[in-house]
Design a protein around this motif. Structure first.
Motif, short mmCIF file in Angstrom:
data_model
loop_
_atom_site.label_atom_id
_atom_site.label_comp_id
_atom_site.label_asym_id
_atom_site.label_seq_id
_atom_site.Cartn_x
_atom_site.Cartn_y
_atom_site.Cartn_z
N THR A 129 39.78 16.46 11.85
CA THR A 129 39.81 15.06 11.43
C THR A 129 40.56 14.94 10.12
O THR A 129 40.65 15.92 9.38
N PRO A 130 41.04 13.76 9.80
CA PRO A 130 41.20 12.59 10.65
C PRO A 130 42.20 12.85 11.77
O PRO A 130 43.12 13.64 11.61
N TYR A 131 42.00 12.15 12.88
CA TYR A 131 42.81 12.35 14.07
C TYR A 131 43.02 10.99 14.72
O TYR A 131 42.11 10.16 14.73
N LEU A 132 44.20 10.77 15.27
CA LEU A 132 44.54 9.48 15.85
C LEU A 132 44.99 9.65 17.30
O LEU A 132 45.80 10.52 17.61
N ILE A 133 44.45 8.79 18.17
CA ILE A 133 44.90 8.71 19.56
C ILE A 133 45.28 7.25 19.81
O ILE A 133 44.45 6.36 19.66
N ARG A 134 46.55 7.05 20.15
CA ARG A 134 47.04 5.70 20.43
C ARG A 134 47.07 5.49 21.96
O ARG A 134 47.58 6.34 22.69
N LEU A 135 46.53 4.36 22.38
CA LEU A 135 46.52 3.98 23.79
C LEU A 135 47.42 2.77 23.97
O LEU A 135 47.40 1.84 23.15
N ASP A 136 48.18 2.74 25.06
CA ASP A 136 49.01 1.57 25.34
C ASP A 136 48.16 0.48 25.99
O ASP A 136 46.93 0.62 26.12
N ASN A 137 48.81 -0.60 26.42
CA ASN A 137 48.05 -1.73 26.99
C ASN A 137 47.43 -1.43 28.35
O ASN A 137 46.63 -2.21 28.85
N GLU A 138 47.79 -0.29 28.95
CA GLU A 138 47.12 0.15 30.19
C GLU A 138 46.09 1.22 29.88
O GLU A 138 45.53 1.82 30.79
N HIS A 139 45.89 1.49 28.61
CA HIS A 139 44.95 2.49 28.09
C HIS A 139 45.33 3.92 28.47
O HIS A 139 44.47 4.77 28.65
N LYS A 140 46.63 4.14 28.56
CA LYS A 140 47.14 5.50 28.70
C LYS A 140 47.45 6.03 27.30
O LYS A 140 47.89 5.27 26.42
N ILE A 141 47.24 7.31 27.12
CA ILE A 141 47.51 7.92 25.82
C ILE A 141 49.03 7.99 25.63
O ILE A 141 49.74 8.54 26.46
N VAL A 142 49.50 7.42 24.52
CA VAL A 142 50.92 7.47 24.21
C VAL A 142 51.20 8.38 23.02
O VAL A 142 52.34 8.78 22.80
N GLU A 143 50.16 8.70 22.26
CA GLU A 143 50.33 9.58 21.11
C GLU A 143 48.97 10.12 20.70
O GLU A 143 47.95 9.43 20.82
N ARG A 144 48.97 11.37 20.25
CA ARG A 144 47.75 11.94 19.71
C ARG A 144 48.13 12.98 18.67
O ARG A 144 49.11 13.68 18.82
N GLY A 145 47.38 13.02 17.59
CA GLY A 145 47.67 13.99 16.55
C GLY A 145 47.05 13.60 15.22
O GLY A 145 46.35 12.58 15.11
N ASP A 146 47.33 14.41 14.21
CA ASP A 146 46.72 14.15 12.91
C ASP A 146 47.67 13.45 11.94
O ASP A 146 47.36 13.30 10.77
N ALA A 147 48.84 13.01 12.41
CA ALA A 147 49.79 12.30 11.56
C ALA A 147 49.46 10.81 11.58
O ALA A 147 49.31 10.21 12.64
N PHE A 148 49.37 10.24 10.41
CA PHE A 148 49.10 8.80 10.29
C PHE A 148 50.31 8.10 9.70
O PHE A 148 51.06 8.61 8.94
#
Length: 148
Positions: A129-148
């Protein structure tokens, strides 16, 4: 027969979840925030969502730079107030009171969930942590990682 069923249930409960990765659909979570608000992925139907995983024991030597990453997170939230953000705070070694103090100390303005038993951390296979997972409007993962 009963012992075979018991064995199968034991094996099934110990099988590790596969790590959801870019392109995978997110599971539907449902939780209650620290402020008592009900939060579920379904309420963001057709909308992108940013999932943030935090540990209220920050700063810690084994998660270097956590304070700076939280500061970057706060800047992103302030720059995009219309974006959907949901935070999950690890429940290991802390109680909900400590997580509330953490939220206040770092001025975190997104809805935060005390992730009891680290259920969502396990579901998304987040180990730092901290960790970020971005979901698109269909709730598919488009990005994941520790970069903010």
């Amino acid at each position: 027969m009963k012992s075979m069923l018991t064995l199968l249930l034991t094996v099934a409960s110990t099988v590790a979840l596969a790590r959801p990765d870019v392109g995978d659909k997110s599971h539907n979570f449902s939780a209650t925030s620290l402020t008592g608000q009900s939060i579920s992925l379904q309420q963001y139907k057709g909308e992108a969502v940013n999932l943030v995983f935090l540990d209220s024991l920050c700063p810690m030597p084994h998660f270097p730079g956590c304070e700076e990453k939280i500061a970057k997170l706060n800047k992103q939230v302030a720059a995009k107030p219309q974006a959907n953000w949901v935070g999950f705070i690890s429940s290991f070694y802390v109680d909900q009171g400590i997580t509330e103090a953490f939220r206040d100390k770092y001025h975190i303005k997104i809805p935060l969930v005390f992730d009891l038993d680290n259920k969502e951390f396990q579901q998304y296979q987040v180990f730092a942590t901290p960790y970020l997972i971005r979901l698109d409007n269909e709730h598919k993962i488009v990005e994941r990682g520790d970069a903010f």
